[in-house]
Every structure is written in structure tokens, then in C-alpha cells.
Design a protein around this motif. Sequence first.
Motif, PDB file in Angstrom:
ATOM      1  N   GLU A 105       3.504  -6.490  -5.544  1.00 17.80           N
ATOM      2  CA  GLU A 105       2.715  -8.307  -4.533  1.00 17.80           C
ATOM      3  C   GLU A 105       3.745  -8.292  -3.562  1.00 17.80           C
ATOM      4  O   GLU A 105       4.799  -7.944  -3.550  1.00 17.80           O
ATOM      5  CB  GLU A 105       2.951  -9.030  -5.707  1.00 17.80           C
ATOM      6  CG  GLU A 105       2.165 -10.811  -4.608  1.00 17.80           C
ATOM      7  CD  GLU A 105       2.656 -11.930  -5.763  1.00 17.80           C
ATOM      8  OE1 GLU A 105       1.033 -12.204  -6.279  1.00 17.80           O
ATOM      9  OE2 GLU A 105       2.907 -12.065  -6.467  1.00 17.80           O
ATOM     10  N   ALA A 106       3.247  -8.327  -2.561  1.00 19.11           N
ATOM     11  CA  ALA A 106       3.956  -9.269  -1.485  1.00 19.11           C
ATOM     12  C   ALA A 106       3.366 -10.453  -1.052  1.00 19.11           C
ATOM     13  O   ALA A 106       1.852 -10.375  -0.536  1.00 19.11           O
ATOM     14  CB  ALA A 106       3.091  -8.022  -0.088  1.00 19.11           C
ATOM     15  N   ALA A 151       0.473  -1.225  -0.066  1.00 16.66           N
ATOM     16  CA  ALA A 151       0.063  -0.156   0.171  1.00 16.66           C
ATOM     17  C   ALA A 151       0.860   1.360   0.375  1.00 16.66           C
ATOM     18  O   ALA A 151      -0.072   2.029  -0.653  1.00 16.66           O
ATOM     19  CB  ALA A 151      -1.104   0.009   0.864  1.00 16.66           C
ATOM     20  N   LEU A 152       2.301   1.310   0.379  1.00 18.50           N
ATOM     21  CA  LEU A 152       2.824   2.412   0.859  1.00 18.50           C
ATOM     22  C   LEU A 152       4.621   1.785   0.663  1.00 18.50           C
ATOM     23  O   LEU A 152       4.742   1.372   1.135  1.00 18.50           O
ATOM     24  CB  LEU A 152       2.505   3.207   1.652  1.00 18.50           C
ATOM     25  CG  LEU A 152       3.521   4.310   2.112  1.00 18.50           C
ATOM     26  CD1 LEU A 152       3.085   5.706   1.488  1.00 18.50           C
ATOM     27  CD2 LEU A 152       2.731   5.145   3.739  1.00 18.50           C
ATOM     28  N   GLY A 162      15.880  -0.605   2.039  1.00 17.48           N
ATOM     29  CA  GLY A 162      16.966   0.329   0.708  1.00 17.48           C
ATOM     30  C   GLY A 162      16.110   0.394  -0.243  1.00 17.48           C
ATOM     31  O   GLY A 162      15.832   1.016  -1.463  1.00 17.48           O
ATOM     32  N   ASP A 163      15.644  -0.827  -0.215  1.00 14.78           N
ATOM     33  CA  ASP A 163      14.427  -1.028  -2.373  1.00 14.78           C
ATOM     34  C   ASP A 163      13.314  -0.259  -2.024  1.00 14.78           C
ATOM     35  O   ASP A 163      12.925  -0.064  -1.283  1.00 14.78           O
ATOM     36  CB  ASP A 163      14.566  -3.154  -1.975  1.00 14.78           C
ATOM     37  CG  ASP A 163      15.441  -3.177  -2.229  1.00 14.78           C
ATOM     38  OD1 ASP A 163      16.864  -3.316  -2.556  1.00 14.78           O
ATOM     39  OD2 ASP A 163      15.555  -5.019  -1.839  1.00 14.78           O
ATOM     40  N   GLU A 164      12.548   0.289  -3.507  1.00 17.54           N
ATOM     41  CA  GLU A 164      11.439   0.588  -3.706  1.00 17.54           C
ATOM     42  C   GLU A 164      10.558   0.266  -4.521  1.00 17.54           C
ATOM     43  O   GLU A 164      10.396   1.195  -5.400  1.00 17.54           O
ATOM     44  CB  GLU A 164      12.081   1.907  -3.747  1.00 17.54           C
ATOM     45  CG  GLU A 164      13.123   2.931  -2.487  1.00 17.54           C
ATOM     46  CD  GLU A 164      13.051   4.064  -2.665  1.00 17.54           C
ATOM     47  OE1 GLU A 164      12.580   4.683  -4.003  1.00 17.54           O
ATOM     48  OE2 GLU A 164      14.303   4.788  -2.806  1.00 17.54           O
ATOM     49  N   PRO A 165      10.126  -1.231  -4.432  1.00 23.20           N
ATOM     50  CA  PRO A 165       9.038  -1.566  -5.068  1.00 23.20           C
ATOM     51  C   PRO A 165       7.751  -1.012  -4.854  1.00 23.20           C
ATOM     52  O   PRO A 165       7.797   0.779  -4.694  1.00 23.20           O
ATOM     53  CB  PRO A 165       8.856  -2.199  -4.398  1.00 23.20           C
ATOM     54  CG  PRO A 165       8.648  -2.450  -2.992  1.00 23.20           C
ATOM     55  CD  PRO A 165      10.647  -1.672  -2.892  1.00 23.20           C
TER      56      PRO A 165
END
Length: 386
Positions: free
Chosen positions: A342-343, A264-265, A334-337
Motif C-alpha cells: 500500500e502507498a 505496481a513495481l 534501498g527498501d524493497e516492499p
Amino acid sequence: MNETAPAPTAPLRARAEIDLAALRANVRTLRARAAGAAVMAVVKSDGYGHGAVPCARAAVQAGATWLGTATPEEALQLRAAGLTGRIMCWLWTPGGPWQAAVEADLDVSVSGMWALREVTEAARRAGTPARVQLKADTGLGRNGCQPGEDWAELVGEALKAEGEGLIRITGLWSHFACADEPGHPSIAAQLTRFRDMLAYAEGQGVRPEVRHIANSPATLTLSEARFDLVRTGIAIYGISPSAEIGSPADFGLRPVMTLSASVALVKQVPGGHGVSYGHHYVTPGETTLGLVPVGYADGIPRHASGSGPVLVGGKWRTVAGRVAMDQFVVDLGGDEPEPGAEAVLFGPGDRGEPTAEDWAQAAGTIAYEIVTRIGTRVPRVYVNEE
């Protein structure tokens, strides 16, 4: 009971994808392992959270000749959905819907005299004999009739009711306490007691259609326990009854449910930033956080706070801080999907995602509970229905 969800026209907050082809394959695998015994597909508790009616239909398509539920209400819902064939239910309380069960041609379990009295009275009112299975307590200590005088009385009165045309004794059955613990001494003790109680009942004139004691773990590991019918619950959903006896793959089973949500964020935060209630997790340095919009109201165990695994962007993440009612947070390092990514909380593991067993270990429970507790806010989306 969950029916098939329509094809989503927009991304879902969360979804439980139910692979009915996997379920059918699991039933066929269990039929082969049962080696001539009939297979009952147990679809209690809304099919262990998978949706009772679609799963029951798929199981019957794959050759299950019996369906099983705990409560009579669950069994009556299957009948109302158009499922024919043999359906058994076993968890009764006084004043239950006995007449409706008789009229629906259900097999009902009787463990004591009060239940035998109520079902015979219901059969009189219905004008048709009830299908009755007598349950023996061989050592589990829950439902079931005690051996000795209690069993003799129940068998005798049931035979009398059968002689009057009020019931048909269709089965004799029991349930294991520790079949998921290989070598546990209670297993052999229960089998011996079951055979003794069968011998007594049959010696008195009972001619059951089926005798059964094997649940999923016994079906998988105890050939001597299969008798005429095996009751397979968790195994038809592709989950091993316990890690101690083996993984699903060890038995040729495939997990049926994949639980996922849309991130969601995603946001950057500094080191020392508290996360979720109580600040039980504080970021060790500058990082990114992802908000997963499911929580304990959806069945995500709060006991997995700080430990529950999630696959986001091809990497395992861990619940950061407490699971809240509607959401939890993962540290993305630090990753920025993109929002909407999808989780995957759990699935078969094909893509490297966690499994229900991984969540069970994180929450200190069993995989049965993980899948069964997924709530109604999460739509079930059925694939491979044909």
C-alpha cells in the motif's frame, strides 16, 4: 455522481476510501458549533470529490436540514436519488432548467433581474410558486446583487412576483471573501453591508425563512455571522478551510477521504539513473524505486512533482521526478516492499500518513482542490455507511 462501490473482489489499483462515520461526526460537531442555526451540507462538485449522494445521505442522517449545490443539475440529481427536504442551488446561467427546479421544489438563488424574470416565467408554466433566495453582493465581487439601486429594484420586483403568487422569497444570503483570514478588514465590512441589505429588504416587507452568510470558516470562527443557517462545505469532509485558522483536530473534525494505491513495481537501479520525464530527478546512488500507478489523469497534481509525500512501508517518501498522466515514482532508498504494497497518498494522519493539507502545500494550492480533483478512474469505496 459517485454511488457506493461494490466491495472489491481483488486489490484495486487505487481507491479513495470515504469514511461516512467521520462525515456524520463532523456534521454533528458543526451543528453544535452553529449554536442553534440550521446546517446546510454543501455537496457540490460531487461532494468535493467524495461522492455527493452518499455524503448527502450521511449528512442528513447526522442532522443537516439543508443540502447545497452549485448547479441546478447537481441539485436535480440529488432529488432523482431520492433525497427529500430542502435543497438549494445557486449557480445559474440564462436558459437554465428553471421549470425543472421549480417542479422539484428546489430553492433557487437569484442575483439579478434576468434570473428573476426567468424563474417567474418558469413558475407560471409549472403552475406552482418558485422558492427564491435573493443573493446580495456584500463585497466578494462574484455573484450577487449590488447594494443600492440594484438591490432596491430586485427586492421590489421580487415582492411584486410574490404578491402575484409566482414566488416565495425563502431566503436572503451572501458569501464571504476572506473569512479564512482571521481579522481581515473585509469580514466586518461585509457583515455590516449584509445587515444593511437585510434591513432594507425586511423593511420593504420581505419575510425570509433563512438569512445566511457563513461558510465553513465563518461557521468555525465567527459566531456573529451564523444568523439562521450556516453553509458548511469543506468542513463536513474534515478539512480545515485554512491552516491559518487551525487544523481539523483543533475544531474536532476528522478527514473523510483516504487516498491509496497499490505499488505496481519495485526495482533496483544504479546511481545516476534518471527518473520520469525530463530526468528532473537522478538517483544519488544505488537505490530502489517504487512505481505508484496514479497520475494527473487521476487528479494527482503535476505541480507536486518532486515534492508530493507518500507513505510506503511505514515511511514518508517523496515523488521522485515528474508526476506523469498515469503514474509516478518514489525513491525507496534501498527498501524493497512487495509489489502490491500500500502507498498512502493522504488520509487523516492516524498512521503517520500525509494529509490533504500536506499535498496542498507540496503543490502550492489548497486542500479543497486536492480532494475535489481526484478523478473518476479512482473508485470511491464507502465504509461505515450505517
